[in-house]
Design an enzyme around this catalytic site. Structure first.
Site, mmCIF file in Angstrom:
data_model
loop_
_atom_site.group_PDB
_atom_site.id
_atom_site.type_symbol
_atom_site.label_atom_id
_atom_site.label_comp_id
_atom_site.label_asym_id
_atom_site.label_seq_id
_atom_site.Cartn_x
_atom_site.Cartn_y
_atom_site.Cartn_z
ATOM 1 N N SER A 8 -32.931 -9.541 -18.653
ATOM 2 C CA SER A 8 -31.546 -9.540 -18.181
ATOM 3 C C SER A 8 -30.965 -8.149 -18.383
ATOM 4 O O SER A 8 -31.540 -7.326 -19.087
ATOM 5 C CB SER A 8 -30.756 -10.542 -19.034
ATOM 6 O OG SER A 8 -29.365 -10.300 -18.958
ATOM 7 N N TYR A 12 -27.413 -15.298 -25.922
ATOM 8 C CA TYR A 12 -28.136 -14.950 -24.688
ATOM 9 C C TYR A 12 -28.586 -13.496 -24.764
ATOM 10 O O TYR A 12 -29.732 -13.160 -24.475
ATOM 11 C CB TYR A 12 -27.222 -15.171 -23.483
ATOM 12 C CG TYR A 12 -27.886 -15.002 -22.144
ATOM 13 C CD1 TYR A 12 -27.949 -13.750 -21.524
ATOM 14 C CD2 TYR A 12 -28.440 -16.088 -21.471
ATOM 15 C CE1 TYR A 12 -28.550 -13.595 -20.282
ATOM 16 C CE2 TYR A 12 -29.034 -15.942 -20.228
ATOM 17 C CZ TYR A 12 -29.082 -14.693 -19.641
ATOM 18 O OH TYR A 12 -29.689 -14.530 -18.405
HETATM 19 C C1 GCO Z 1 -23.040 -13.258 -18.175
HETATM 20 C C2 GCO Z 1 -24.125 -13.564 -17.172
HETATM 21 C C3 GCO Z 1 -25.299 -12.595 -17.324
HETATM 22 C C4 GCO Z 1 -26.250 -12.806 -16.164
HETATM 23 C C5 GCO Z 1 -27.506 -12.002 -16.235
HETATM 24 C C6 GCO Z 1 -27.255 -10.534 -16.146
HETATM 25 O O1 GCO Z 1 -22.445 -14.195 -18.732
HETATM 26 O O2 GCO Z 1 -22.789 -12.046 -18.374
HETATM 27 O O3 GCO Z 1 -24.567 -14.904 -17.319
HETATM 28 O O4 GCO Z 1 -25.906 -12.832 -18.567
HETATM 29 O O5 GCO Z 1 -26.631 -14.140 -16.135
HETATM 30 O O6 GCO Z 1 -28.230 -12.290 -17.397
HETATM 31 O O7 GCO Z 1 -28.483 -9.864 -16.224
#
Ligand code: GCO
Length: 256
Positions: free
Chosen positions: A147, A160
């Protein structure tokens, strides 16, 4: 139609986790279009069956297996099933992932664990099971999905971000241990793509304007725009590429 053998996946089987929708669904169709036999994965047997039916209706060699990437016993059983069926997983795309947006001060540890377990530990467990077979065969391709958060943090998406930063380093760890056995482990870092996961962001006019302003390409990415990088990292064209992450982000990470 001339196909360059460098990018031809004929005779190979690709498993893409989380491929009943979103980025995984786009990538698995792209790998099938490049000649791979494909194995769809998702947590819902009905969702897997529907995606397999769609791919078969389009003329592709498609099968499916339902498991949650946090369920180690199910993963081990799935790979034992591949062994029994004589199915060699030549290409593994670790795509399955979840998002959970909350400021850390309010974040429950259980929610932290759930995101990291799904996005990072799942990729390790499935990668280990696939690599056991790939090492024995002396070849294999692993493509982990990172990501923008593999490089940069954004407030309210800490687990995340941590999981995707971990994906970048897990990719390098896989290269360190498995490259000598003929495995190439690399990653793709998608930018802001139009997916269900991002619906809340796309529907937010301020966030939508920020993405379009912050991205040199001035737009969100389309899931099918990951297919080129996925085919490249799954094909003979990347046989001397290892431990790398390719950002498909419209240029976002390259500019201030
Ligand atoms: C967020 C998004 C990002 C995208 C992606 C970007 O909340 O900023 O969900 O995380 O999904 O991962 O690369």
């Amino acid at each position: 139609m001339a196909t360059n053998p460098l990018f031809d996946l004929s005779g190979r089987t690709a498993l893409v986790t989380g491929s009943t929708r979103g980025l995984g669904r786009a990538m698995i169709e792209g790998l099938a279009r490049a000649g791979a036999a494909v194995v769809v994965n998702g947590t819902s047997p009905a969702g897997v069956a529907a995606a397999v039916a769609e791919l078969r209706a389009a003329g592709f060699d498609a099968n499916g297996v339902a498991f949650d990437v946090t369920d180690e016993a199910a993963i081990v059983a799935a790979f034992e099933g591949f062994d029994k069926a004589g199915t060699a997983i030549d290409i593994l795309v670790n795509n399955a992932g979840i998002q959970f947006r909350k400021p850390m001060l309010e974040l429950a540890t259980a929610d932290w664990r759930r995101v990291v377990e799904t996005n990072l530990t799942g990729a390790f467990v499935i990668g280990r099971e696939a690599a056991k077979r790939m090492v024995a065969r002396g070849s294999g391709k692993i493509v982990n999905i990172g990501s923008l958060m593999s490089e940069c943090a954004r407030a309210t998406v800490a687990p995340y971000t941590v999981s995707k930063g971990g994906i970048k380093m897990l990719t390098r760890a896989m290269a360190a241990e498995w490259a000598a056995s003929g495995i190439q482990a690399n990653a793709i870092g998608p930018g802001y793509m139009v997916t269900e996961m991002n619906k809340a962001l796309i529907d937010n006019p301020d966030f939508d304007a920020w993405v379009k302003g912050r991205t040199p390409s001035k737009r969100w990415g389309k899931p099918e725009e990951l297919v080129g990088a996925a085919v490249f990292l799954s094909s003979p064209a990347s046989n001397y590429v290892n431990g790398q992450i390719i950002y498909v982000d419209g240029g976002m990470l390259s500019v201030l």
